[in-house]
Design a protein around this motif. Structure first.
Motif, PDB file in Angstrom:
ATOM      1  N   ASN A  85       0.849  -1.189   0.000  1.00 35.52           N
ATOM      2  CA  ASN A  85       0.000   0.000   0.000  1.00 35.52           C
ATOM      3  C   ASN A  85       0.885   1.241   0.000  1.00 35.52           C
ATOM      4  OD1 ASN A  85      -2.615  -1.293   0.177  1.00 35.52           O
ATOM      5  ND2 ASN A  85      -1.921  -1.971   2.173  1.00 35.52           N
ATOM      6  N   ALA A  86       1.629   1.418  -1.079  1.00 35.95           N
ATOM      7  CA  ALA A  86       2.554   2.544  -1.182  1.00 35.95           C
ATOM      8  C   ALA A  86       3.055   2.631  -2.618  1.00 35.95           C
ATOM      9  CB  ALA A  86       3.743   2.333  -0.246  1.00 35.95           C
ATOM     10  N   ASN A  87       3.699   3.725  -2.939  1.00 39.38           N
ATOM     11  CA  ASN A  87       4.406   3.821  -4.201  1.00 39.38           C
ATOM     12  C   ASN A  87       5.630   2.912  -4.099  1.00 39.38           C
ATOM     13  OD1 ASN A  87       2.649   5.797  -5.229  1.00 39.38           O
ATOM     14  ND2 ASN A  87       3.796   7.397  -4.187  1.00 39.38           N
ATOM     15  N   VAL A  88       6.078   2.395  -5.233  1.00 34.22           N
ATOM     16  CA  VAL A  88       7.220   1.487  -5.233  1.00 34.22           C
ATOM     17  C   VAL A  88       8.295   2.064  -6.149  1.00 34.22           C
ATOM     18  CG1 VAL A  88       8.025  -0.827  -5.792  1.00 34.22           C
ATOM     19  CG2 VAL A  88       5.746  -0.510  -4.822  1.00 34.22           C
ATOM     20  N   GLU A  89       9.502   2.147  -5.642  1.00 32.42           N
ATOM     21  CA  GLU A  89      10.623   2.622  -6.435  1.00 32.42           C
ATOM     22  C   GLU A  89      11.635   1.491  -6.554  1.00 32.42           C
ATOM     23  OE1 GLU A  89      14.302   5.647  -5.785  1.00 32.42           O
ATOM     24  OE2 GLU A  89      12.295   6.456  -5.394  1.00 32.42           O
ATOM     25  N   ILE A  90      11.966   1.126  -7.787  1.00 33.29           N
ATOM     26  CA  ILE A  90      12.931   0.053  -8.042  1.00 33.29           C
ATOM     27  C   ILE A  90      14.131   0.683  -8.725  1.00 33.29           C
ATOM     28  CG2 ILE A  90      13.344  -2.113  -9.268  1.00 33.29           C
ATOM     29  CD1 ILE A  90      10.281  -2.612  -9.065  1.00 33.29           C
TER      30      ILE A  90
END
Length: 156
Positions: free
Chosen positions: A79-84
């Motif tokens: 439940n969040a933005n995801v940065e890869i």
């Protein structure tokens, strides 16, 4: 307790604190009806110092490993933005509930094949023939909503 005189159980009151170290710099505190708390930015380490869970600040939780962190479950709900920052390798189907947004000029027309578009035909079991019910339109949009490429598909 000692090596020859062990204890079986220990009972501590709400709010009890276990102090560790010669200067008692690490504490483990019972938080009533909630759980236990490791003080400050101390780490819970596994195997060696490179594998740990740490509250790095009041807003950041670090989970660190030398090589790999493996999550095993039938569903991981983020439940969040995801940065890869590395390469994402995935298998399986990707289901989007919103239109994917690509940076400007990152999708070339050669990247998308018109024959990859399917779903324009609806089977008519009564006569055993396919009937064209609609034309599929695929639009690739940039982050501002501008159309980079429009592809029209039709079934036979």
């Amino acid at each position: 307790g000692s090596a020859s005189l062990e204890w079986s159980d220990i009972f501590l009151a709400d709010g009890a604190v276990i102090n560790l170290g010669d200067d008692q710099d690490v504490t483990l505190t019972h938080v009533a009806d909630t759980g236990i708390q490791l003080n400050s930015t101390m780490k819970l380490m596994f195997n060696d110092a490179s594998q740990y869970i740490q509250g790095a600040s009041a807003t950041v939780l670090d989970i660190a490993a030398t090589d790999e962190i493996e999550l095993t479950a039938t569903l991981v709900d983020i439940n969040a933005n995801v940065e890869i920052s590395g390469t994402a390798v995935t298998t399986g189907v990707h289901t989007f509930t919103a239109v994917p947004v690509f940076p400007n000029n990152t999708v070339e027309s050669a990247d998308i094949q018109a024959d990859a578009i399917t779903g324009a035909k609806i089977a008519d079991d009564a006569v055993g023939q396919d009937q064209l019910k609609s034309v599929v339109t695929l639009q690739i949009l940039n982050s501002s909503g501008g159309v980079l490429k429009t592809i029209y598909g039709a079934g036979a």
